[in-house]
Design a protein around this motif. Structure first.
Motif, PDB file in Angstrom:
ATOM      1  N   LEU A 257       0.814  -1.204  -0.184  1.00  0.00           N
ATOM      2  CA  LEU A 257      -0.177  -0.085   0.088  1.00  0.00           C
ATOM      3  C   LEU A 257       0.709   1.237   0.059  1.00  0.00           C
ATOM      4  CD1 LEU A 257      -2.978  -0.774   2.491  1.00  0.00           C
ATOM      5  CD2 LEU A 257      -3.052   0.452   0.057  1.00  0.00           C
ATOM      6  N   VAL A 258       1.976   1.255   0.814  1.00  0.00           N
ATOM      7  CA  VAL A 258       2.776   2.465   1.001  1.00  0.00           C
ATOM      8  C   VAL A 258       3.210   2.710  -0.430  1.00  0.00           C
ATOM      9  CG1 VAL A 258       4.832   3.328   1.679  1.00  0.00           C
ATOM     10  CG2 VAL A 258       3.420   2.374   3.304  1.00  0.00           C
ATOM     11  N   CYS A 259       3.986   1.581  -1.076  1.00  0.00           N
ATOM     12  CA  CYS A 259       4.379   1.747  -2.473  1.00  0.00           C
ATOM     13  C   CYS A 259       3.241   2.428  -3.588  1.00  0.00           C
ATOM     14  CB  CYS A 259       4.950   0.622  -3.079  1.00  0.00           C
ATOM     15  SG  CYS A 259       6.532  -0.087  -2.015  1.00  0.00           S
ATOM     16  N   ASP A 260       1.990   1.798  -3.494  1.00  0.00           N
ATOM     17  CA  ASP A 260       0.888   2.054  -4.229  1.00  0.00           C
ATOM     18  C   ASP A 260       0.922   3.791  -4.051  1.00  0.00           C
ATOM     19  OD1 ASP A 260       0.542  -0.229  -5.222  1.00  0.00           O
ATOM     20  OD2 ASP A 260      -1.174  -0.822  -4.007  1.00  0.00           O
ATOM     21  N   ILE A 261       0.751   3.929  -2.774  1.00  0.00           N
ATOM     22  CA  ILE A 261       0.407   5.376  -2.458  1.00  0.00           C
ATOM     23  C   ILE A 261       1.766   6.480  -3.094  1.00  0.00           C
ATOM     24  CG2 ILE A 261       0.391   7.298  -0.483  1.00  0.00           C
ATOM     25  CD1 ILE A 261      -1.183   4.849   0.958  1.00  0.00           C
ATOM     26  N   ILE A 299      10.065  -1.778   1.859  1.00  0.00           N
ATOM     27  CA  ILE A 299       9.551  -0.745   1.092  1.00  0.00           C
ATOM     28  C   ILE A 299      10.605  -0.794  -0.220  1.00  0.00           C
ATOM     29  CG2 ILE A 299       8.861   1.326   0.821  1.00  0.00           C
ATOM     30  CD1 ILE A 299       7.751   1.332   3.638  1.00  0.00           C
ATOM     31  N   GLN A 300      11.799  -0.434   0.290  1.00  0.00           N
ATOM     32  CA  GLN A 300      12.889  -0.030  -0.894  1.00  0.00           C
ATOM     33  C   GLN A 300      12.758  -1.299  -1.736  1.00  0.00           C
ATOM     34  OE1 GLN A 300      13.960   2.785  -1.458  1.00  0.00           O
ATOM     35  NE2 GLN A 300      16.234   2.592  -2.121  1.00  0.00           N
ATOM     36  N   LYS A 301      12.957  -2.448  -1.245  1.00  0.00           N
ATOM     37  CA  LYS A 301      12.921  -3.487  -1.995  1.00  0.00           C
ATOM     38  C   LYS A 301      11.557  -3.842  -2.850  1.00  0.00           C
ATOM     39  CE  LYS A 301      15.475  -6.408   1.129  1.00  0.00           C
ATOM     40  NZ  LYS A 301      15.508  -7.495   2.240  1.00  0.00           N
ATOM     41  N   GLU A 302      10.389  -3.512  -2.433  1.00  0.00           N
ATOM     42  CA  GLU A 302       9.268  -3.449  -3.342  1.00  0.00           C
ATOM     43  C   GLU A 302       9.425  -2.661  -4.535  1.00  0.00           C
ATOM     44  OE1 GLU A 302       5.572  -4.727  -5.036  1.00  0.00           O
ATOM     45  OE2 GLU A 302       6.953  -5.631  -3.681  1.00  0.00           O
ATOM     46  N   PHE A 303       9.925  -1.379  -4.205  1.00  0.00           N
ATOM     47  CA  PHE A 303      10.032  -0.349  -5.388  1.00  0.00           C
ATOM     48  C   PHE A 303      10.919  -0.977  -6.578  1.00  0.00           C
ATOM     49  CE2 PHE A 303       8.458   3.349  -2.582  1.00  0.00           C
ATOM     50  CZ  PHE A 303       7.368   3.664  -3.265  1.00  0.00           C
ATOM     51  N   SER A 304      12.000  -1.740  -5.918  1.00  0.00           N
ATOM     52  CA  SER A 304      13.095  -1.986  -6.715  1.00  0.00           C
ATOM     53  C   SER A 304      12.546  -3.060  -7.529  1.00  0.00           C
ATOM     54  CB  SER A 304      14.244  -2.576  -6.051  1.00  0.00           C
ATOM     55  OG  SER A 304      15.032  -1.562  -5.439  1.00  0.00           O
ATOM     56  N   ARG A 305      11.699  -4.083  -6.993  1.00  0.00           N
ATOM     57  CA  ARG A 305      11.012  -5.126  -7.346  1.00  0.00           C
ATOM     58  C   ARG A 305      10.121  -4.629  -8.733  1.00  0.00           C
ATOM     59  NH1 ARG A 305       6.633  -8.060  -8.145  1.00  0.00           N
ATOM     60  NH2 ARG A 305       5.448  -6.539  -6.791  1.00  0.00           N
ATOM     61  N   GLY A 307      10.204  -1.601 -10.104  1.00  0.00           N
ATOM     62  CA  GLY A 307      10.752  -0.996 -11.023  1.00  0.00           C
ATOM     63  C   GLY A 307      10.048   0.561 -10.957  1.00  0.00           C
ATOM     64  N   THR A 308       9.681   0.958 -10.057  1.00  0.00           N
ATOM     65  CA  THR A 308       8.846   2.404  -9.736  1.00  0.00           C
ATOM     66  C   THR A 308       9.336   3.200  -8.720  1.00  0.00           C
ATOM     67  OG1 THR A 308       7.314   1.379  -8.050  1.00  0.00           O
ATOM     68  CG2 THR A 308       6.660   1.189 -10.564  1.00  0.00           C
ATOM     69  N   TRP A 309       8.733   4.387  -8.820  1.00  0.00           N
ATOM     70  CA  TRP A 309       9.078   5.611  -7.960  1.00  0.00           C
ATOM     71  C   TRP A 309       8.126   6.561  -7.784  1.00  0.00           C
ATOM     72  CZ3 TRP A 309      10.477   4.564 -12.991  1.00  0.00           C
ATOM     73  CH2 TRP A 309       9.925   5.108 -14.063  1.00  0.00           C
ATOM     74  N   GLN A 310       8.379   7.419  -6.824  1.00  0.00           N
ATOM     75  CA  GLN A 310       7.407   8.421  -6.540  1.00  0.00           C
ATOM     76  C   GLN A 310       6.744   9.319  -7.724  1.00  0.00           C
ATOM     77  OE1 GLN A 310       8.468  10.988  -3.166  1.00  0.00           O
ATOM     78  NE2 GLN A 310       6.919  12.618  -3.775  1.00  0.00           N
TER      79      GLN A 310
END
Length: 315
Positions: A257-261, A299-305, A307-310
């Motif tokens: 959810l944090v990554c989605d947000i 959270i950092q790992k999920e973003f890396s998986r 391949g997305t960003w803010q």
């Protein structure tokens, strides 16, 4: 991107702004809250502890002056951050604009007079910003680094009413307009996992916050604290497994959810918090929030998986 992160961290922004590490020192200005004193409610929001989010101030055990609190925290943190850092005095506990103008001025001036303090962070409610307080904040905004923190938590009006927020979204919207007109930076808080909020509701809250283009965002998981109304309900439910009024997110659900947000947030918005926990002795659940480093790493790992960003979903 974002200095090795996948989001616009406030610590990086502050270091770039001041040329050195900036540390927040939390203080308690001995305020109360209109949601506690009967003005808008009694007992506070259902998730709020008796310390009004001030568990980590130096004043939690006994009443100390602002100067004494800052001194205590600076000494405590000096071994960790060294002597070269500077400070933001963070008025954290309860509602820190809920007092006469001259009392506010005295407290803010005392904080700014402490050696090494370069700015103020003031946590408050959008319904506690009368014109005279807005004018006072405008004064400070012109002479120091200032941001105001507003606890929206959710844009779902029903959820907000259920946990006892005590104001409607229109009040938040008016406050954001008044602060923006004066050029005062705002940081908006949202809580994930509030009873009644679905995933769609939480993503809608994220988009709602983004529409105001605030200076910053704070996200954290709903914490169940022993001395909160929600904590009492949680303990009651522990003896009744069929009751599910307080259903908590797992760490994996929270991380996703944090990554989605964050993907929905403008890259210009500074991220002040991605996780947080109450004082260990007062935290009932979820216990996984106590390991902040693990949550942040996930959270950092999920973003890396991904391949997305803010802001990636805004492109």
């Amino acid at each position: 991107m974002f200095n090795g992160l996948h989001y616009n961290s406030i610590s990086t922004v502050l270091k770039d702004t001041f040329g050195r590490r900036i540390v927040k020192l939390s203080v308690d200005g001995h305020f109360t809250c209109p949601n506690r004193d009967g003005n808008t409610g009694l007992g506070g929001c259902s998730f709020c502890s008796s310390l009004g989010s001030g568990e980590f101030t130096a004043n939690a055990a006994e009443p100390l002056s602002i100067t004494a609190q800052l001194q205590s925290q600076a000494e405590h943190l000096s071994s960790k951050w060294g002597d070269d850092c500077r400070y933001i005095a963070y008025f954290q506990a309860f509602t820190n604009t809920y007092a006469p103008k001259e009392k506010l001025r005295a407290l803010y001036d005392e904080a700014l007079s402490f050696p090494g303090v370069v700015g103020l962070a003031i946590a408050t409610r959008p319904d506690c910003l009368p014109d005279e307080v807005l004018d006072l904040l405008d004064e400070y905004n012109k002479k120091t680094y200032l941001w105001l923190e507003l606890g929206l938590q959710t844009s779902n009006e029903k959820t907000a009413k259920d946990f006892g927020r005590g104001y409607e979204n229109a009040v938040f919207e008016k406050a954001m307009h008044e602060l923006s007109t004066r050029g005062i930076k705002t940081v908006v808080h949202m809580i994930l996992g509030l009873p009644g909020d679905t995933k769609a509701d939480m993503l809608k809250t994220a988009s709602y916050i983004n529409s105001f283009n605030p200076f910053g965002l704070k996200i954290h998981m709903l914490n169940i604290l022993k001395d909160s109304r929600l904590g009492k309900l949680y303990l009651k439910e522990a003896n009744n497994p069929s009751s599910q009024a307080v259903a908590l997110l797992s760490k994996e659900e929270y991380v996703n959810l944090v990554c989605d947000i964050i993907e929905l947030m403008s890259p210009s918005i500074t991220i002040h918090r991605l996780t947080g926990d109450g004082a260990a002795q007062n935290l009932l659940a979820p216990l996984w929030v106590k390991n902040k480093h693990a949550v942040l790493n996930d959270i950092q790992k999920e973003f890396s998986r991904r391949g997305t960003w803010q802001g990636q979903k805004l492109l």
